[in-house]
Design an enzyme around this catalytic site. Sequence first.
Site, mmCIF file in Angstrom:
data_model
loop_
_atom_site.group_PDB
_atom_site.id
_atom_site.type_symbol
_atom_site.label_atom_id
_atom_site.label_comp_id
_atom_site.label_asym_id
_atom_site.label_seq_id
_atom_site.Cartn_x
_atom_site.Cartn_y
_atom_site.Cartn_z
ATOM 1 N N CYS A 2 34.663 53.025 108.881
ATOM 2 C CA CYS A 2 33.381 52.369 108.663
ATOM 3 C C CYS A 2 33.049 51.545 109.892
ATOM 4 O O CYS A 2 33.912 50.905 110.470
ATOM 5 C CB CYS A 2 33.351 51.451 107.449
ATOM 6 S SG CYS A 2 33.615 52.273 105.886
ATOM 7 N N ARG A 27 33.470 56.190 113.581
ATOM 8 C CA ARG A 27 34.302 55.491 112.612
ATOM 9 C C ARG A 27 34.070 55.975 111.184
ATOM 10 O O ARG A 27 34.771 55.561 110.255
ATOM 11 C CB ARG A 27 34.034 53.990 112.677
ATOM 12 C CG ARG A 27 34.442 53.366 113.978
ATOM 13 C CD ARG A 27 34.093 51.915 113.994
ATOM 14 N NE ARG A 27 34.945 51.152 113.100
ATOM 15 C CZ ARG A 27 36.007 50.464 113.485
ATOM 16 N NH1 ARG A 27 36.342 50.446 114.750
ATOM 17 N NH2 ARG A 27 36.738 49.807 112.637
ATOM 18 N N TRP A 75 32.721 55.511 105.915
ATOM 19 C CA TRP A 75 33.749 56.513 105.613
ATOM 20 C C TRP A 75 34.204 56.185 104.201
ATOM 21 O O TRP A 75 34.801 55.145 103.954
ATOM 22 C CB TRP A 75 34.903 56.395 106.606
ATOM 23 C CG TRP A 75 35.894 57.506 106.485
ATOM 24 C CD1 TRP A 75 35.802 58.766 107.016
ATOM 25 C CD2 TRP A 75 37.152 57.463 105.808
ATOM 26 N NE1 TRP A 75 36.916 59.497 106.703
ATOM 27 C CE2 TRP A 75 37.757 58.728 105.959
ATOM 28 C CE3 TRP A 75 37.828 56.489 105.081
ATOM 29 C CZ2 TRP A 75 39.002 59.048 105.418
ATOM 30 C CZ3 TRP A 75 39.073 56.799 104.525
ATOM 31 C CH2 TRP A 75 39.642 58.066 104.705
ATOM 32 N N ASN A 101 33.857 46.655 105.470
ATOM 33 C CA ASN A 101 34.851 47.632 105.902
ATOM 34 C C ASN A 101 36.181 47.217 105.303
ATOM 35 O O ASN A 101 36.561 46.053 105.413
ATOM 36 C CB ASN A 101 34.915 47.616 107.442
ATOM 37 C CG ASN A 101 35.953 48.570 107.984
ATOM 38 O OD1 ASN A 101 36.393 49.476 107.288
ATOM 39 N ND2 ASN A 101 36.323 48.364 109.230
ATOM 40 N N GLY A 102 36.881 48.158 104.658
ATOM 41 C CA GLY A 102 38.178 47.828 104.072
ATOM 42 C C GLY A 102 38.209 48.201 102.605
ATOM 43 O O GLY A 102 37.374 48.975 102.130
ATOM 44 N N GLU A 488 51.086 68.549 118.267
ATOM 45 C CA GLU A 488 49.792 68.040 118.727
ATOM 46 C C GLU A 488 48.778 69.181 118.867
ATOM 47 O O GLU A 488 47.610 69.040 118.506
ATOM 48 C CB GLU A 488 49.970 67.268 120.041
ATOM 49 C CG GLU A 488 48.692 66.726 120.666
ATOM 50 C CD GLU A 488 47.879 65.807 119.764
ATOM 51 O OE1 GLU A 488 48.375 65.354 118.729
ATOM 52 O OE2 GLU A 488 46.704 65.570 120.106
ATOM 53 N N LYS A 492 45.275 69.379 116.787
ATOM 54 C CA LYS A 492 43.951 69.499 117.412
ATOM 55 C C LYS A 492 43.182 70.631 116.751
ATOM 56 O O LYS A 492 42.014 70.495 116.421
ATOM 57 C CB LYS A 492 44.057 69.796 118.917
ATOM 58 C CG LYS A 492 44.396 68.648 119.816
ATOM 59 C CD LYS A 492 43.338 67.590 119.933
ATOM 60 C CE LYS A 492 43.439 66.520 118.912
ATOM 61 N NZ LYS A 492 44.433 65.494 118.924
ATOM 62 N N GLU A 495 42.257 69.908 112.892
ATOM 63 C CA GLU A 495 41.296 68.849 112.582
ATOM 64 C C GLU A 495 39.866 69.193 112.986
ATOM 65 O O GLU A 495 38.932 68.734 112.367
ATOM 66 C CB GLU A 495 41.727 67.489 113.140
ATOM 67 C CG GLU A 495 41.765 67.366 114.636
ATOM 68 C CD GLU A 495 42.315 66.006 115.110
ATOM 69 O OE1 GLU A 495 42.274 65.029 114.354
ATOM 70 O OE2 GLU A 495 42.773 65.949 116.267
ATOM 71 N N HIS A 511 64.708 79.784 109.421
ATOM 72 C CA HIS A 511 65.180 79.234 108.143
ATOM 73 C C HIS A 511 64.084 79.214 107.083
ATOM 74 O O HIS A 511 64.110 78.379 106.182
ATOM 75 C CB HIS A 511 65.741 77.829 108.370
ATOM 76 C CG HIS A 511 66.904 77.802 109.305
ATOM 77 N ND1 HIS A 511 68.108 78.408 109.004
ATOM 78 C CD2 HIS A 511 67.043 77.304 110.558
ATOM 79 C CE1 HIS A 511 68.941 78.246 110.018
ATOM 80 N NE2 HIS A 511 68.320 77.600 110.987
ATOM 81 N N LYS A 610 37.702 58.077 113.239
ATOM 82 C CA LYS A 610 38.441 57.784 114.471
ATOM 83 C C LYS A 610 39.465 56.689 114.263
ATOM 84 O O LYS A 610 40.566 56.742 114.781
ATOM 85 C CB LYS A 610 37.416 57.354 115.531
ATOM 86 C CG LYS A 610 38.009 57.009 116.872
ATOM 87 C CD LYS A 610 38.341 58.261 117.620
ATOM 88 C CE LYS A 610 38.980 58.018 118.948
ATOM 89 N NZ LYS A 610 39.822 59.173 119.327
HETATM 90 C C1 G6P Z 1 42.959 58.786 113.138
HETATM 91 C C2 G6P Z 1 42.344 59.570 114.266
HETATM 92 C C3 G6P Z 1 43.430 60.206 115.117
HETATM 93 C C4 G6P Z 1 44.397 59.149 115.621
HETATM 94 C C5 G6P Z 1 44.975 58.333 114.473
HETATM 95 C C6 G6P Z 1 45.729 57.109 114.977
HETATM 96 O O1 G6P Z 1 43.561 59.651 112.233
HETATM 97 O O2 G6P Z 1 41.480 60.557 113.756
HETATM 98 O O3 G6P Z 1 42.835 60.854 116.223
HETATM 99 O O4 G6P Z 1 45.434 59.758 116.334
HETATM 100 O O5 G6P Z 1 43.934 57.842 113.633
HETATM 101 O O6 G6P Z 1 44.809 56.238 115.579
HETATM 102 P P1 G6P Z 1 45.171 55.156 116.647
HETATM 103 O O7 G6P Z 1 43.879 54.484 116.962
HETATM 104 O O8 G6P Z 1 46.150 54.213 115.987
HETATM 105 O O9 G6P Z 1 45.776 55.826 117.821
#
Ligand code: G6P
Length: 615
Positions: A2, A27, A75, A101-102, A488, A492, A495, A511, A610
């Site tokens: 948010c 956000r 969000w 927010n929260g 990673e 990518k 997501e 396994h 984010k």
């Molecule tokens: C969210 C984002 C990710 C990020 C993660 C951790 O899930 O979508 O891209 O890696 O948070 O965020 P940070 O700000 O702690 O790196």
Amino acid sequence: MCGIVGYIGPRDAVPILLNGLRRLEYRGYDSAGIAVYTGPGEIQIRRNVGKLQGLVEAVEREPISGSPGIGHTRWATHGEPTVYNAHPHRSQSGRIVVVHNGIVENFLELKAELVAEGFTFRSETDTEVIVHLIERYLEGENLSLFEATRRALRHLKGSNAVVVMAAPEPDKLVTARLGNAGGITIGYGQGEMFIASDLPALLDHTREVAFLEPGQMAVVTRDGARLYTLDGEPVDFQVTTVPWDPVAAEKGEYRHFMLKEIHEQVRGLTDTIAGRVDVEQGRVRFLHLDISPQQARGIRKIFITACGTAYHAGLVGKTLLERLARIPVEVMVASEFRYADPLIGPDDVVLAISQSGETADTLAAMEEGRRKGATLWAIVNVIGSQAMRMADGYISMQVGPEISVASTKAYTAPLVDLYMLGLLLGELRGTLSAEQRRRLVDDLMHLPELVSEVLRREDDYAAVARQYVPIRNIFYLGRGIHMATAYEGALKLKEISYIHAEGYPAGEMKHGPIALLEPDFPVLALVPQDPWYEKMLSQVEQAKSRGAPVIALATDGDERVAELADHVLYIPPTPWLLAPVTAVVPLQIFAYVIATERGLDVDQPRNLAKSVTVE
Ligand code: G6P
């Protein structure tokens, strides 16, 4: 998650709020709304479901103007993304509005109490209890907006951040931060003031900012801000100047922020290294992480804790720190760390990695480390963030604002930071000779050039990616230092393209997971020249013999891989400790191309945000 914005000053708040929300849309983008003081005693609201553009159009259809104003991009946590649940929320009298927010953890209890008092709820959100509580004190007990808000906030459990505006007191905004639910930053203009949950929303207007700490509130007027504790005691605070360039938060020529940020990695890495290494001496120094040789030698263990992409950086960090500084390292996702009762003590270091520095789980993990007496270090991108302020020492990522939800440049920067930290600790603990250090620093100096070379091959990687657009499943396999690259790469892709992608330790395939392989289940294998090369080659053979198409990531000139694989993503020869940087870039491009070919919104993928400031 948010985004929150606020404006008070002589200008019309509407364009300022909408522009601020645009900067914060990463956000959350389930709905958006603004509330503006439009005239004597009147506050008007515009809200819309979905992305910000919908709100912009709603405001064009039914214009409003005035000041002050507050805005929100959501969000969803409590209640579906509908107009009723969109912020700002209004009190029963209509004279108080709030953005939040929260999570109000005791909201059901508070709601029952308020309903019994006669308050009618118009949404399913937890936020609505806040605005009714404020009204209880403002209208019911005739308290000032500040006092009513302060009293209301004392009822809330959980981590929350709010901005409140009331028609009877249009000369101020009241804002507060309880716990770690995202930051509140106050921006200083000339005869006008701004509030935002994150810096990008402020940088168009000012670089002079003050940060609210958890448990603080502020009264913001046109001329400045006063900060208080939740007990109403005034607090001293500092106004700081942030160095970020607003242009850095623009998309420029690029189609998406993600693509821009992929390309910014060369500059980001150059800035990350610059000023920190002494090539002649083979030395690394960090401005805000001062470690004495005695302290370095006394470290028993480093616990790395992080979420998402930052966690994957931590996995690479384990190999780097253990190899270079010979310190045992444990890596734990922050959401587990905080409840695991980890065996940490005063001789240990808790190292948090976070782009935003505001991820609730990561902050809670740091608090757990603090509680147990460990030293707290952080690798953080957002300047002034909570993680940065909480840590005893920190390394800043130096990559500028990262806007795209899928993290790219904030993955490669901490890899380099961890490599440099390994060098520093290796020197201080005497595990690396001056000669070894000089060689390692020399390798590092060439890294931006290698990443630049990788980026020049973007079209080659894109051509391979285009052949895999319709897939439904894919495995990313790696060993050793590239297990994390596999995780990673898969993250990518999943997501932003919504394809089922799994990162897996290649040696574990036999396994169980190998049972899944068939001709429409490709494997992306990380096979660069490194200590695990031969082992990886045999894993590629196993996948091929089960009929799976194989895309291999390999080092230039590798004919053996070329013979086995269906497609090869070549990277230039890279020292293996640094190869996680050059290897991940083609995977970022691979994911980006598949997602854009599928017509998806790569910068704002569904269900994600984010910065995750809730548990
Ligand atoms: C969210 C984002 C990710 C990020 C993660 C951790 O899930 O979508 O891209 O890696 O948070 O965020 P940070 O700000 O702690 O790196």
